[in-house]
Write a protein that holds these residues in place. Structure first.
Motif, short mmCIF file in Angstrom:
data_model
loop_
_atom_site.label_atom_id
_atom_site.label_comp_id
_atom_site.label_asym_id
_atom_site.label_seq_id
_atom_site.Cartn_x
_atom_site.Cartn_y
_atom_site.Cartn_z
N GLY A 228 13.90 5.59 7.89
CA GLY A 228 13.25 6.84 7.49
C GLY A 228 13.40 7.10 6.00
N ILE A 229 14.61 6.89 5.48
CA ILE A 229 14.83 7.06 4.04
C ILE A 229 14.05 6.01 3.26
CG2 ILE A 229 16.55 6.98 2.20
CD1 ILE A 229 18.59 8.06 4.20
N ASP A 230 14.11 4.77 3.73
CA ASP A 230 13.42 3.68 3.03
C ASP A 230 11.92 3.92 2.94
OD1 ASP A 230 15.76 2.40 2.61
OD2 ASP A 230 15.23 0.56 3.67
N TYR A 231 11.30 4.28 4.06
CA TYR A 231 9.84 4.43 4.07
C TYR A 231 9.41 5.57 3.14
CZ TYR A 231 9.84 1.39 8.21
OH TYR A 231 9.99 0.35 9.08
N ALA A 232 10.11 6.71 3.23
CA ALA A 232 9.75 7.83 2.36
C ALA A 232 10.01 7.48 0.89
CB ALA A 232 10.55 9.06 2.75
N LEU A 233 11.04 6.69 0.65
CA LEU A 233 11.35 6.27 -0.72
C LEU A 233 10.25 5.40 -1.31
CD1 LEU A 233 13.24 5.93 -3.14
CD2 LEU A 233 14.43 4.14 -1.87
N PHE A 234 9.76 4.45 -0.53
CA PHE A 234 8.68 3.57 -1.01
C PHE A 234 7.43 4.39 -1.36
CE2 PHE A 234 10.97 0.17 1.43
CZ PHE A 234 11.28 -0.60 0.33
N LEU A 235 7.14 5.39 -0.53
CA LEU A 235 5.96 6.21 -0.79
C LEU A 235 6.13 7.10 -2.02
CD1 LEU A 235 5.14 7.27 2.88
CD2 LEU A 235 3.70 5.87 1.40
N SER A 236 7.27 7.76 -2.12
CA SER A 236 7.47 8.65 -3.27
C SER A 236 7.53 7.88 -4.58
CB SER A 236 8.74 9.49 -3.07
OG SER A 236 9.88 8.67 -2.96
N THR A 237 8.07 6.67 -4.55
CA THR A 237 8.12 5.85 -5.76
C THR A 237 6.72 5.45 -6.21
OG1 THR A 237 10.28 4.97 -5.11
CG2 THR A 237 9.06 3.73 -6.77
N ARG A 238 5.89 5.04 -5.26
CA ARG A 238 4.52 4.65 -5.61
C ARG A 238 3.73 5.87 -6.11
NH1 ARG A 238 1.47 0.11 -4.20
NH2 ARG A 238 -0.23 -0.02 -5.69
N TYR A 239 3.97 7.02 -5.51
CA TYR A 239 3.29 8.24 -5.94
C TYR A 239 3.64 8.58 -7.38
CZ TYR A 239 2.58 13.28 -6.45
OH TYR A 239 2.22 14.52 -6.92
N ARG A 240 4.91 8.49 -7.72
CA ARG A 240 5.33 8.82 -9.07
C ARG A 240 4.70 7.88 -10.09
NH1 ARG A 240 10.56 7.94 -9.74
NH2 ARG A 240 11.04 9.57 -11.26
N ALA A 241 4.54 6.61 -9.71
CA ALA A 241 3.90 5.67 -10.63
C ALA A 241 2.41 5.97 -10.78
CB ALA A 241 4.11 4.25 -10.13
N LEU A 242 1.75 6.31 -9.68
CA LEU A 242 0.32 6.62 -9.74
C LEU A 242 0.06 7.95 -10.42
CD1 LEU A 242 -0.80 5.50 -6.16
CD2 LEU A 242 -1.43 4.42 -8.33
N LEU A 243 0.96 8.91 -10.21
CA LEU A 243 0.79 10.22 -10.83
C LEU A 243 0.90 10.12 -12.34
CD1 LEU A 243 0.43 13.25 -10.15
CD2 LEU A 243 2.92 13.44 -10.19
N GLY A 244 1.84 9.31 -12.81
CA GLY A 244 2.00 9.08 -14.24
C GLY A 244 2.30 10.35 -14.99
N THR A 245 3.46 10.98 -14.70
CA THR A 245 3.83 12.19 -15.42
C THR A 245 4.12 11.86 -16.87
OG1 THR A 245 6.15 11.86 -14.88
CG2 THR A 245 4.86 13.15 -13.34
N ASP A 246 4.17 12.89 -17.69
CA ASP A 246 4.37 12.68 -19.12
C ASP A 246 5.67 11.94 -19.40
OD1 ASP A 246 2.95 15.91 -19.96
OD2 ASP A 246 2.00 13.95 -19.72
N GLU A 247 6.69 12.22 -18.54
CA GLU A 247 7.97 11.58 -18.79
C GLU A 247 7.93 10.09 -18.46
OE1 GLU A 247 7.45 14.26 -17.04
OE2 GLU A 247 8.58 15.89 -17.92
N ILE A 248 7.07 9.71 -17.56
CA ILE A 248 7.03 8.32 -17.12
C ILE A 248 5.91 7.56 -17.78
CG2 ILE A 248 6.76 6.84 -15.10
CD1 ILE A 248 8.00 9.04 -13.44
N GLY A 249 4.72 8.13 -17.82
CA GLY A 249 3.56 7.45 -18.39
C GLY A 249 3.10 6.33 -17.51
N GLY A 250 2.24 5.47 -18.04
CA GLY A 250 1.77 4.32 -17.29
C GLY A 250 0.43 4.57 -16.67
N ALA A 251 -0.04 3.55 -15.91
CA ALA A 251 -1.34 3.62 -15.27
C ALA A 251 -1.39 4.81 -14.33
CB ALA A 251 -1.61 2.33 -14.51
N GLY A 252 -2.54 5.45 -14.27
CA GLY A 252 -2.70 6.60 -13.40
C GLY A 252 -2.36 7.90 -14.08
#
Length: 740
Positions: free
Chosen positions: A249-273
């Motif tokens: 349960g922790i693993d699956y939610a972690l994989f999703l939230s990590t991908r979301y943060r990369a796609l969202l591309g907040t100012d602190e993180i940047g990157g594609a998306g």
């Protein structure tokens, strides 16, 4: 030109599901909370209990037990209450013994109680230890824990008279403390929170996977409790389900939230998306990583379902219990996690403990450099990884399967103290008596002289068998249809010599003694049932391995459309499973560090542990394999460069898989606090397997093999490609040629 953009998922079902959950977040959250309340209330009112109970239809052991029940009038489950006089002999406490016996007879669910002072053989030779045999309507391990208080009240006259009272199995199982699971879960959650905050930098991003996992686990365990009212589940079922549900349960939610943060591309993180709408980012997350979650969960559930191939419901229901919480965890991950992500939106990196980080966007990070190093010497890293796994697997050669009895429990438990008292007063073999049943033909049953002659011969031959401490004279049942004798081994139930004795009695002694007489012999009893259970599982294990491996191969073939990748994943998982087996054998059977885990003696490996470990480890190993290969394939589909794909996939998943592995390992190892030795075995084996998968397999074997195979990784015959279902929504079925 090459397509440098990441895969663009279409507006498929998963994409729409993720976006809808993000845009209607409160509906989803409230829906899960309502479900939890409803199923929790139902569980509190109609939930069942858990106890080890299994039958062995078609076996000599089960036939013997059925004959005893039909002709001997025996029914229910018998558990010894062992007493020891601190002053003089047990006979000196006759009044308190009789009072306790009478009190026990009046308890609900008690069929009969044997007075040790009037039952032959119930008092030890020196007179200070005795056994009160209590027969219950069913296995007392499945009674409500409050029943122990009633038994305590019934035997109070003995304790007041300075007589030690201990409860033997299975009553002792009911008296065992039940709080270890909650402690283990809290430790696992605490470690998970720490790892997530350090790994990803913000409290919100760390708490979200925990909320999803805990809510999903609560729903899954409540549902399991409801099912337990209708089906029989083993004692370890809820613990196993909790381990699996919390970890994945922790693993699956972690994989999703990590991908979301990369796609969202907040100012602190940047990157594609960068600048992507949160709801759209959630939709793409579920369409990509959510798809991987469902494939991983399906693989785990399929491996656990493969346990039903054993033909033994006890094993199958253990797998079903774990599979239920895995399925609920996956459902929560693709619905509740998107909803929580939608509520947080761009605030997911609030409450920072350090600068938030996501997937690497360059090509000069440590994981790209590591992939390049493996790519320069793939044979070296492949051989090194296989050597490590081979060394860990060495102890498997001395694997000894058996049934772990109360003798392996900590001395703080009443069933262990009862076990020790029986050994002290009656010998170690008295903890595992063997019952021999001879079914007479009609002439023998009608002629007492023939029956007595047969009894004399049978007793003589049983006494002469190697490893026998004593044999009671075979006695006829009330209807004279059977002769029944009790054989006490010279060794304890867990000893190899006792296993050899059981096989000798079954294969030679009893058949030879009754040969030509017209009578038929059966060897039965709890110890024999345990050994028959073990023998049956050993015979079924190759079939289960074959079915699970084949099913996983087909699933991975459909997902990744590569026979070589699917075959490689299955083979590497077998190596990691062997390594986990080896560690378990070394610790529990060889005794290397077993005392540090609360196991006071060397014990055999519980008969069903290898089968359970295989199904669970194979499924969990596929989790990380799926997430890693999914990212490698994404790059391959759009770049057509095998080296680049391996490096990119490894780098993109390195942090999240490492964190996920640390979390799942901590969850599993925390369950080693359980007093149940079988749970300790499973916890250690699963924890080791996760460590091996996240290090040796992921960092050495997977990249090395994929570099060596090159473009062959993605080859598939045209005829097979046409026949496989399309499970790849992200991109074209075939990769573009390099330079296209």
């Amino acid at each position: 030109m090459k397509n440098d953009s990441p895969a663009e998922p279409g507006n498929g079902l998963l994409h729409r599901l993720g976006s809808w959950c993000a845009r209607h977040a409160w509906r989803v959250v409230v829906g899960w909370l309502v479900l939890l309340v409803v199923i929790g209330v139902a569980h509190g009112r109609w939930g069942g209990s858990f106890a080890d109970s299994f039958s062995l239809p078609g076996t000599s052991t089960q036939t013997g037990a059925d004959l005893l029940k039909a002709h001997g009038g025996t029914s229910g489950t018998t558990a010894p209450i062992v007493i020891k006089s601190d002053q003089g002999s047990v006979a000196d406490h006759q009044a308190s013994v009789e009072a306790a016996v009478n009190n026990l007879k009046r308890l609900p669910d008690v069929v009969s109680v044997n007075d040790p002072l009037t039952t032959p053989g119930a008092v030890s030779p020196n007179g200070d230890i005795a056994q009160i045999g209590v027969t219950f309507t069913s296995n007392p391990a499945g009674f409500d824990h409050s029943y122990v208080g009633k038994v305590d009240t019934a035997v109070q006259p003995l304790r007041a008279d300075h007589v030690e009272v201990e409860y033997g199995d299975p009553l002792g199982q009911l008296a065992a403390p039940k709080a270890a699971d909650l402690t283990s879960e809290m430790i696992g959650l605490g470690v998970a929170l720490l790892v997530l905050m350090i790994g990803f930098g913000s409290v919100a991003a760390a708490v979200l996977p925990l909320v999803t996992a805990v809510l999903g686990l609560a729903v899954g365990l409540a549902g399991l409790g409801l099912l337990a009212a209708q089906f029989s589940f083993g004692e370890a079922a809820p613990t196993l389900a909790a381990m699996m549900g919390l970890g994945v349960g922790i693993d699956y939610a972690l994989f999703l939230s990590t991908r979301y943060r990369a796609l969202l591309g907040t100012d602190e993180i940047g990157g594609a998306g960068h600048g992507l709408d949160p709801a759209e980012a959630v939709g793409r997350t579920v369409a990509t990583s959510g798809r991987s979650v469902l494939v991983a969960a399906a693989t785990v559930a399929m491996a656990l379902a493969g346990l039903y191939v054993s033909g033994m419901s006890f094993i199958g229901t253990l797998g079903a219990a774990a599979g239920l919480t895995v399925i609920v965890a996956a459902a929560a991950s693709v619905t509740l996690t998107p909803a929580l992500l939608g509520l947080l939106g761009r605030r997911i990196d609030r409450l920072r403990v350090r600068t938030p980080v996501a997937e690497p966007t360059g090509t000069n990070d440590v994981w790209h450099r590591w992939a390049a190093r493996v790519g320069r010497s793939p044979w070296l890293f492949l051989v090194a990884g296989l050597v490590v796994l081979g060394v860990l697997a060495i102890p498997v050669g001395s694997l000894h399967l058996g049934h772990i009895d109360a003798g392996a429990q900590p001395t703080s438990s009443t069933d262990r103290r009862a076990y020790d008292l029986i050994s002290q007063g009656f010998g170690p073999g008295a903890n595992g008596p063997i019952t021999v049943v001879a079914k007479l033909d009609s002439q023998q049953a009608a002629d007492p002289s023939q029956s007595q002659a047969l009894a004399t011969t049978l007793q003589h031959d049983l006494s002469a068998a190697p490893g026998v401490a004593s044999v009671t004279p075979p006695k006829p049942t009330p209807d004279h249809a059977l002769l029944v004798s009790t054989v006490t081994p010279a060794t304890g139930p867990q000893d190899r010599a006792t296993t050899d004795l059981i096989h000798t009695l079954e294969d030679h002694t009893v058949p030879d003694a009754l040969s030509g007489t017209g009578a038929t012999g059966y060897v039965t009893g709890p110890t024999v049932s345990g050994q028959t259970f073990t023998d049956t599982l050993v015979a079924k294990l190759p079939l289960i391995i074959g079915v699970v491996v084949a099913a996983a191969f087909v699933l991975l073939l459909c997902v990744f459309r590569s026979p070589l990748v699917a075959l490689k994943a299955a083979v590497l998982n077998l190596f990691s499973i062997a390594a986990a087996y080896g560690v378990v054998v070394a610790v529990f059977q060889w005794g290397w560090g077993g005392s540090l885990l609360g196991v006071g003696e060397k014990v055999p490996i519980e008969s069903y542990v290898p089968m359970m470990m295989f199904a669970i480890i194979f499924g969990l190993s596929m989790d990380y394999e799926v997430f890693l290969l999914a990212r490698i394939r994404e790059t391959w589909l759009h770049r057509g460069d095998n080296h680049l794909s391996v490096a990119t996939g490894l780098a993109a998943t390195a942090r999240v898989i490492t964190c996920a592995a640390l979390i799942m390992t901590s969850v599993f190892l925390a369950f080693m606090l359980s007093p149940n030795v079988v749970v300790k075995m499973l916890a250690l084996g699963l924890g080791v397997s996760v460590i091996v998968d996240a290090t040796v397999v992921r960092l050495l074997l997977v990249p090395a093999t994929m570099y060596l195979f090159g473009r062959a990784n993605w080859w598939i015959p045209a005829w097979l490609d046409r026949r496989l279902p399309r499970l790849d929504p992200e991109g074209p079925a075939q990769p573009p040629k390099p330079g296209a």
